[in-house]
Structures are given as C-alpha cells and as structure tokens.
Design a protein around this motif. Structure first.
Motif, PDB file in Angstrom:
ATOM      1  N   LEU A  23      19.858  -0.108 -26.717  1.00  0.00           N
ATOM      2  CA  LEU A  23      20.540  -1.202 -27.406  1.00  0.00           C
ATOM      3  C   LEU A  23      22.032  -1.099 -27.142  1.00  0.00           C
ATOM      4  O   LEU A  23      22.628  -0.035 -27.332  1.00  0.00           O
ATOM      5  N   THR A  24      22.608  -2.218 -26.708  1.00  0.00           N
ATOM      6  CA  THR A  24      24.030  -2.282 -26.412  1.00  0.00           C
ATOM      7  C   THR A  24      24.620  -3.482 -27.139  1.00  0.00           C
ATOM      8  O   THR A  24      24.034  -4.567 -27.114  1.00  0.00           O
ATOM      9  N   VAL A  25      25.751  -3.273 -27.766  1.00  0.00           N
ATOM     10  CA  VAL A  25      26.435  -4.379 -28.433  1.00  0.00           C
ATOM     11  C   VAL A  25      26.815  -5.412 -27.376  1.00  0.00           C
ATOM     12  O   VAL A  25      27.353  -5.077 -26.324  1.00  0.00           O
ATOM     13  N   LYS A  26      26.510  -6.661 -27.670  1.00  0.00           N
ATOM     14  CA  LYS A  26      26.811  -7.741 -26.727  1.00  0.00           C
ATOM     15  C   LYS A  26      28.325  -7.913 -26.577  1.00  0.00           C
ATOM     16  O   LYS A  26      29.074  -7.695 -27.538  1.00  0.00           O
ATOM     17  N   ASP A  32      33.181  -5.201 -36.764  1.00  0.00           N
ATOM     18  CA  ASP A  32      32.993  -5.739 -38.115  1.00  0.00           C
ATOM     19  C   ASP A  32      31.696  -6.533 -38.222  1.00  0.00           C
ATOM     20  O   ASP A  32      30.993  -6.448 -39.243  1.00  0.00           O
ATOM     21  N   GLN A  33      31.355  -7.282 -37.191  1.00  0.00           N
ATOM     22  CA  GLN A  33      30.101  -8.046 -37.203  1.00  0.00           C
ATOM     23  C   GLN A  33      28.904  -7.104 -37.278  1.00  0.00           C
ATOM     24  O   GLN A  33      27.954  -7.358 -38.018  1.00  0.00           O
ATOM     25  N   VAL A  34      28.962  -6.049 -36.489  1.00  0.00           N
ATOM     26  CA  VAL A  34      27.857  -5.075 -36.474  1.00  0.00           C
ATOM     27  C   VAL A  34      27.789  -4.334 -37.803  1.00  0.00           C
ATOM     28  O   VAL A  34      26.720  -4.201 -38.405  1.00  0.00           O
ATOM     29  N   MET A  35      28.928  -3.868 -38.306  1.00  0.00           N
ATOM     30  CA  MET A  35      28.950  -3.065 -39.533  1.00  0.00           C
ATOM     31  C   MET A  35      28.492  -3.862 -40.744  1.00  0.00           C
ATOM     32  O   MET A  35      27.929  -3.292 -41.679  1.00  0.00           O
ATOM     33  N   ALA A  36      28.684  -5.171 -40.733  1.00  0.00           N
ATOM     34  CA  ALA A  36      28.239  -5.995 -41.860  1.00  0.00           C
ATOM     35  C   ALA A  36      26.719  -5.982 -42.001  1.00  0.00           C
ATOM     36  O   ALA A  36      26.183  -6.177 -43.097  1.00  0.00           O
ATOM     37  N   SER A  88      18.910  -7.605 -34.187  1.00  0.00           N
ATOM     38  CA  SER A  88      18.225  -8.454 -33.205  1.00  0.00           C
ATOM     39  C   SER A  88      18.112  -9.881 -33.710  1.00  0.00           C
ATOM     40  O   SER A  88      18.325 -10.832 -32.944  1.00  0.00           O
ATOM     41  N   LYS A  89      17.774 -10.029 -34.970  1.00  0.00           N
ATOM     42  CA  LYS A  89      17.644 -11.376 -35.542  1.00  0.00           C
ATOM     43  C   LYS A  89      18.949 -12.164 -35.432  1.00  0.00           C
ATOM     44  O   LYS A  89      18.928 -13.376 -35.235  1.00  0.00           O
ATOM     45  N   LEU A  90      20.078 -11.452 -35.547  1.00  0.00           N
ATOM     46  CA  LEU A  90      21.375 -12.113 -35.450  1.00  0.00           C
ATOM     47  C   LEU A  90      21.890 -12.169 -34.010  1.00  0.00           C
ATOM     48  O   LEU A  90      23.000 -12.640 -33.770  1.00  0.00           O
ATOM     49  N   ASP A  91      21.092 -11.657 -33.056  1.00  0.00           N
ATOM     50  CA  ASP A  91      21.422 -11.702 -31.629  1.00  0.00           C
ATOM     51  C   ASP A  91      22.750 -11.007 -31.320  1.00  0.00           C
ATOM     52  O   ASP A  91      23.562 -11.498 -30.540  1.00  0.00           O
ATOM     53  N   LEU A  92      22.961  -9.838 -31.938  1.00  0.00           N
ATOM     54  CA  LEU A  92      24.190  -9.079 -31.731  1.00  0.00           C
ATOM     55  C   LEU A  92      24.058  -8.005 -30.654  1.00  0.00           C
ATOM     56  O   LEU A  92      25.074  -7.462 -30.209  1.00  0.00           O
ATOM     57  N   MET A  93      22.825  -7.703 -30.258  1.00  0.00           N
ATOM     58  CA  MET A  93      22.586  -6.596 -29.323  1.00  0.00           C
ATOM     59  C   MET A  93      21.792  -7.062 -28.110  1.00  0.00           C
ATOM     60  O   MET A  93      20.926  -7.932 -28.215  1.00  0.00           O
TER      61      MET A  93
END
Length: 113
Positions: A23-26, A32-36, A88-93
């Motif tokens: 898994l890699t952050v897009k 902040d988006q990830v930590m939320a 994954s649901k938020l399409d961040l990775m």
C-alpha cells in the motif's frame, strides 16, 4: 506414478498460499487526509488480524505506506479484503498485489532423479 523431472518441477506453478499487498499513499494525498482515517483503519486492520486474514504487517521504511501479508487464496480475494478498509474506500492508497506460495526450487530437493 513417477516424480517430475527437475525441469518439470521448476516450471510447475506454485499454489498460492498468501498475497502480499503493498500500500502506497497516492500522489497528492496529504498526511492529514490519511491520519484522519487512521483510527478506523487501525481498528479494522486489527480485526482482520484477529480473524486470521492478516498474517503479517509492516511499515514501509520510506514512510509512504505499509506492506501486508494476507491469508488469501488469490489476488481477487485479497482485493476484496482490502476494499473493505477505510483508506481504500476513500481511494487514498494505491495497492499492488503479489500472490505468493511455497518456494518452487525446493521441489528439486525432493524430486527423484
């Protein structure tokens, strides 16, 4: 029934016993988006572990994500597991899936000549 020749043993495909998910952050996604999302992500990831679906988990040393070893019979099952998680649901990775199994060259050690 005869044992496979060394050439046959080497070319036989292996059984999938797990799937590595990288898994890699897009690009463009902030910390902040990830930590939320992390409190929910962590709870659900721990639940996967307790349910026997997540065998191992590691932080990437580059700080850009994690690596999971899932107990899955193929990449489709691993994909279904991962799609249930909040990040994954938020399409961040981004996810890379690698099916793994027993080391094929070991068959050469037990093959009869």
């Amino acid at each position: 029934m005869t044992a496979p020749s060394p050439a046959q043993a080497q070319t036989t495909s292996t059984v999938t016993t797990g799937v590595i998910v990288i898994l890699t952050v897009k690009p463009g996604i902030t910390r902040d988006q990830v930590m939320a999302v992390m409190p929910d992500e962590i709870r659900q990831t721990v639940q996967l572990y307790l349910n026997g679906k997540l065998r191992e988990w590691y932080s990437r040393s580059d700080g850009r994500g994690v690596v999971f070893l899932l107990d899955a019979r193929d990449t489709a099952e691993a994909h279904a597991i991962m799609e249930g998680l909040p990040l994954s649901k938020l399409d961040l990775m981004d996810h890379d899936y690698i099916a793994v199994g027993p080391l094929l060259p070991l068959r050469l050690l037990i093959a009869k000549s």
